[in-house]
Design an enzyme around this catalytic site. Structure first.
Site, PDB file in Angstrom:
ATOM      1  N   GLU A 256      43.023  37.518  74.911  1.00  9.61           N
ATOM      2  CA  GLU A 256      42.330  37.937  73.681  1.00  9.61           C
ATOM      3  C   GLU A 256      42.857  37.035  72.585  1.00  9.61           C
ATOM      4  OE1 GLU A 256      40.065  40.251  73.543  1.00  9.61           O
ATOM      5  OE2 GLU A 256      40.328  41.146  75.517  1.00  9.61           O
ATOM      6  N   CYS A 295      41.988  40.874  64.174  1.00  7.98           N
ATOM      7  CA  CYS A 295      41.239  39.909  64.993  1.00  7.98           C
ATOM      8  C   CYS A 295      39.734  40.097  64.855  1.00  7.98           C
ATOM      9  CB  CYS A 295      41.655  40.043  66.450  1.00  7.98           C
ATOM     10  SG  CYS A 295      41.543  41.720  67.059  1.00  7.98           S
TER      11      CYS A 295
HETATM   12  P1  NAP Z   1      50.839  33.864  68.719  1.00 10.21           P
HETATM   13  O1  NAP Z   1      51.739  33.037  67.911  1.00 10.21           O
HETATM   14  O2  NAP Z   1      49.953  33.182  69.688  1.00 10.21           O
HETATM   15  O3  NAP Z   1      51.790  34.910  69.477  1.00 10.21           O
HETATM   16  C1  NAP Z   1      51.272  35.942  70.259  1.00 10.21           C
HETATM   17  C2  NAP Z   1      52.338  36.445  71.190  1.00 10.21           C
HETATM   18  O4  NAP Z   1      52.677  35.410  72.122  1.00 10.21           O
HETATM   19  C3  NAP Z   1      53.642  36.813  70.498  1.00 10.21           C
HETATM   20  O5  NAP Z   1      54.209  37.912  71.155  1.00 10.21           O
HETATM   21  C4  NAP Z   1      54.496  35.562  70.707  1.00 10.21           C
HETATM   22  O6  NAP Z   1      55.859  35.843  70.642  1.00 10.21           O
HETATM   23  C5  NAP Z   1      54.078  35.192  72.096  1.00 10.21           C
HETATM   24  N1  NAP Z   1      54.297  33.798  72.461  1.00 10.21           N
HETATM   25  C6  NAP Z   1      54.145  32.712  71.690  1.00 10.21           C
HETATM   26  N2  NAP Z   1      54.369  31.604  72.418  1.00 10.21           N
HETATM   27  C7  NAP Z   1      54.684  32.018  73.670  1.00 10.21           C
HETATM   28  C8  NAP Z   1      55.030  31.345  74.887  1.00 10.21           C
HETATM   29  N3  NAP Z   1      55.089  30.011  74.951  1.00 10.21           N
HETATM   30  N4  NAP Z   1      55.293  32.084  75.978  1.00 10.21           N
HETATM   31  C9  NAP Z   1      55.235  33.432  75.940  1.00 10.21           C
HETATM   32  N5  NAP Z   1      54.917  34.123  74.814  1.00 10.21           N
HETATM   33  C10 NAP Z   1      54.632  33.419  73.703  1.00 10.21           C
HETATM   34  O7  NAP Z   1      49.911  34.760  67.822  1.00 10.21           O
HETATM   35  P2  NAP Z   1      50.338  35.694  66.609  1.00 10.21           P
HETATM   36  O8  NAP Z   1      50.626  34.806  65.459  1.00 10.21           O
HETATM   37  O9  NAP Z   1      51.359  36.682  67.037  1.00 10.21           O
HETATM   38  O10 NAP Z   1      48.995  36.511  66.360  1.00 10.21           O
HETATM   39  C11 NAP Z   1      47.959  36.058  65.541  1.00 10.21           C
HETATM   40  C12 NAP Z   1      46.791  35.609  66.366  1.00 10.21           C
HETATM   41  O11 NAP Z   1      46.440  36.619  67.283  1.00 10.21           O
HETATM   42  C13 NAP Z   1      45.569  35.367  65.529  1.00 10.21           C
HETATM   43  O12 NAP Z   1      45.055  34.114  65.847  1.00 10.21           O
HETATM   44  C14 NAP Z   1      44.602  36.453  65.942  1.00 10.21           C
HETATM   45  O13 NAP Z   1      43.267  36.079  65.917  1.00 10.21           O
HETATM   46  C15 NAP Z   1      45.037  36.757  67.321  1.00 10.21           C
HETATM   47  N6  NAP Z   1      44.697  38.135  67.670  1.00 10.21           N
HETATM   48  C16 NAP Z   1      43.717  38.351  68.576  1.00 10.21           C
HETATM   49  C17 NAP Z   1      43.381  39.643  68.936  1.00 10.21           C
HETATM   50  C18 NAP Z   1      42.317  39.916  69.959  1.00 10.21           C
HETATM   51  O14 NAP Z   1      42.233  41.045  70.404  1.00 10.21           O
HETATM   52  N7  NAP Z   1      41.514  38.964  70.333  1.00 10.21           N
HETATM   53  C19 NAP Z   1      44.068  40.720  68.378  1.00 10.21           C
HETATM   54  C20 NAP Z   1      45.063  40.466  67.466  1.00 10.21           C
HETATM   55  C21 NAP Z   1      45.379  39.161  67.115  1.00 10.21           C
HETATM   56  P3  NAP Z   1      56.697  35.652  69.291  1.00 10.21           P
HETATM   57  O15 NAP Z   1      56.094  36.553  68.277  1.00 10.21           O
HETATM   58  O16 NAP Z   1      58.056  36.032  69.695  1.00 10.21           O
HETATM   59  O17 NAP Z   1      56.541  34.208  68.923  1.00 10.21           O
END
Ligand code: NAP
Length: 515
Positions: A256, A295
């Site tokens: 997602e 999102c």
């Molecule tokens: P993110 O930076 O991609 O991180 C998401 C999750 O992945 C966090 O728990 C992060 O941990 C973890 N993560 C990052 N790099 C990783 C890796 N290499 N290996 C394993 N885990 C890893 O996104 P975010 O900034 O938290 O969230 C914002 C984004 O989420 C926005 O773009 C939004 O559109 C999207 N979103 C989508 C939905 C949906 O349902 N489609 C819902 C909500 C949000 P850390 O926090 O510890 O870095």
């Protein structure tokens, strides 16, 4: 200052890794620290497989539904505490905190009731028995059986309660033990929820583990029965999707990700109608709720060219009324972004949009001397061809009005420029336009929401994800699918075709003794 711990292998684990600080986003005060990084991920998986899998797979759907009910009851009992914590660690005004926490409890409750209604069943059926041979003596049917693997959930920071529990509800009901990894900036709220679940003893040993901080080598050890469900940015989704072990072992993956959601106003909607008022109020809500860190929030406000003036005027009026500031103040509707890095990203996104679009209200200027605040910001694009509007999701209180010629064809073309979305809302009182637009837009979006005078009084806004409808979307949105009632369980179940004597296959019927 609190040390945010993992809950693994039946106990709390503080970790000795390099500390990662978390802050109150309204005050920038350090409130917690994660020291993980040395968790033995192989042991975590072994624990889930040896304890959680047998415990959950020995239960019926009804029994697992009761587990979810117990979790929902335990969280509801601590609701006020969770709302206060959300205000402090996620910067959410109380209304936004409820959106997250009540969303979690509501989704758990919905899945609990669906599970309990399945009673003593141990599998689900997909379709009817079909004759395969010359007569019904040789027939076939499809069954959905719980797999024997672990559900790893990596979630985004923006909905620490809902995002964690909507995934967990489906996995646990399907019989898969969960290993949850929350987004770091708001992990404190997720950790408290974990604590409540553990303290209440709602789940069998090994059914629930919780990892804060980096996932280390966890994904290297997933196998063919396991799954990974991810919510976050499309950049991280792309990295995880290509993880060599996940690819090699065909680990099930659900993504997602980002979405440039669109709200389309069709020309038949009169500016004095309930539908027009609903359009303005839903768009304003999406820009302000959760400070736009949602999102499903609308990013592209698609309006007939001759209505841009009136939509702009009403949105500016609505956004100008909104108070931005300390989320613990009950008059405040827009709190800070969740972290300093989000603030930097959103400011950069605003600058990108400002270079090609006119600023109607807001902008990147600081709102307060401390805290990660951004004012609700509205842009007007000169034309639908302004590419930056379709390329970058600015994950904050920011959206852009895009003029269009009022046709279904043009509206659908604009939706497709976003390369895949979670939700597209269309506002029209013309049923033929609604159906034609849905047919064109559906291939590019996971959910189409149709607003009209007939439903205006009873509407739940398009930004709200409901457990009965699927959540997900194609392309940029990750290509995934969650929720949707019992459809949400399919990711954790194995659909198997069973062929043989019809009398044997009838044994899989819902009221058959073994099912
Ligand atoms: P993110 O930076 O991609 O991180 C998401 C999750 O992945 C966090 O728990 C992060 O941990 C973890 N993560 C990052 N790099 C990783 C890796 N290499 N290996 C394993 N885990 C890893 O996104 P975010 O900034 O938290 O969230 C914002 C984004 O989420 C926005 O773009 C939004 O559109 C999207 N979103 C989508 C939905 C949906 O349902 N489609 C819902 C909500 C949000 P850390 O926090 O510890 O870095």
């Amino acid at each position: 200052m609190q040390i945010i711990k993992s809950f693994v292998c039946g106990g709390w684990h503080e970790g000795k890794g390099t500390p990662i600080a978390v802050f109150n986003p309204a005050t920038e005060e350090k409130i917690g620290e994660i020291r993980a990084g040395d968790t033995d991920m192989k042991a975590v998986l072994a624990y889930a497989r040896s304890r959680g899998v047998p415990a959950l797979s020995s239960m019926t759907f009804g029994e697992r539904g009761e587990l979810l009910k117990a979790v929902a009851v335990a969280l509801h009992a601590k609701r006020d505490e969770l709302l206060d914590l959300s205000i402090r660690c996620a910067g959410t005004p109380r209304g936004d905190a409820k959106f997250d926490v009540d969303g979690a409890i509501g989704t758990l409750t919905a899945y609990a009731s669906w599970g309990i209604a399945l009673g003593s069943r141990r599998w689900l059926l997909d379709g009817e028995i079909e004759t395969l041979g010359r007569s019904p003596r040789f027939s076939g049917r499809h069954v959905l059986m719980p797999r024997r693997g672990v559900a790893v959930h990596i979630n985004a920071f923006n909905f620490p309660a809902w995002n964690m529990m909507e995934k967990a509800a489906c996995a646990l009901l399907a019989g898969a033990p969960v290993i949850e990894k929350p987004g770091t900036p708001t992990a404190m709220l997720a950790a408290r929820i974990c604590e409540i679940i553990v303290e209440a003893g709602c789940l069998p040993d090994g059914a629930w583990q919780f990892i804060v901080g980096p996932t280390g080598d966890l994904l290297d050890h997933l196998d063919e029965q396991d799954s990974l469900a991810f919510t976050g940015s499309s950049g991280t989704a792309a990295i995880l999707r290509g993880h060599p072990n996940l690819v090699r072992r065909n680990v099930r993956v659900n993504m997602e990700a980002d979405s440039l959601n669109t709200a389309i106003l069709f020309p038949d909607v009169d500016p004095e109608s309930p539908t027009f008022a609903m359009y303005v109020s839903n768009v304003a809500l999406d820009i302000t709720q959760k400070s736009g860190q949602k999102c499903t929030a609308v990013r592209r406000i698609v309006v007939p060219a001759d209505r841009v003036g009136v939509v702009r005027e009403r949105l500016v009026a609505a956004l100008s009324e909104v108070k931005v500031g300390d989320p613990s103040d009950s008059a405040v509707r827009v709190g800070p972004l969740a972290s300093a890095s989000q603030l930097a990203d959103v400011r950069a996104g605003i600058a990108r949009l400002a270079a090609s679009c006119e600023t109607a209200v807001g902008g990147a200027a600081p709102v307060a001397p401390t805290g990660y605040f951004v004012a609700p910001t509205l842009f007007v694009a000169p034309s639908p061809e302004t590419s930056v509007v379709h390329e970058h999701e600015v994950f904050g209180p920011v959206a852009t009005i895009v003029p269009f010629d009022g046709s279904v064809a043009e509206a659908s073309r604009i939706v497709a420029l976003g390369k895949g979305a979670l939700v597209t809302s269309i506002y029209t009182n013309d049923a033929a336009v609604a159906l034609a637009a849905t047919a064109e837009i559906a291939p590019w979006t996971g959910r189409v929401w149709i607003g009209s005078d007939r439903m205006a009084e009873q509407q739940l806004p398009p930004g709200m994800v409901l457990p009965a409808s699927i959540h997900g979307g194609p392309g940029r949105a990750g290509g995934g699918e969650e929720l949707g009632g019992l459809r949400g369980l399919a990711f954790h179940l194995q659909r198997t075709a069973v062929q043989g004597f019809k009398g044997v296959l009838e044994g899989f019927a819902p009221d058959a003794p073994a099912s």
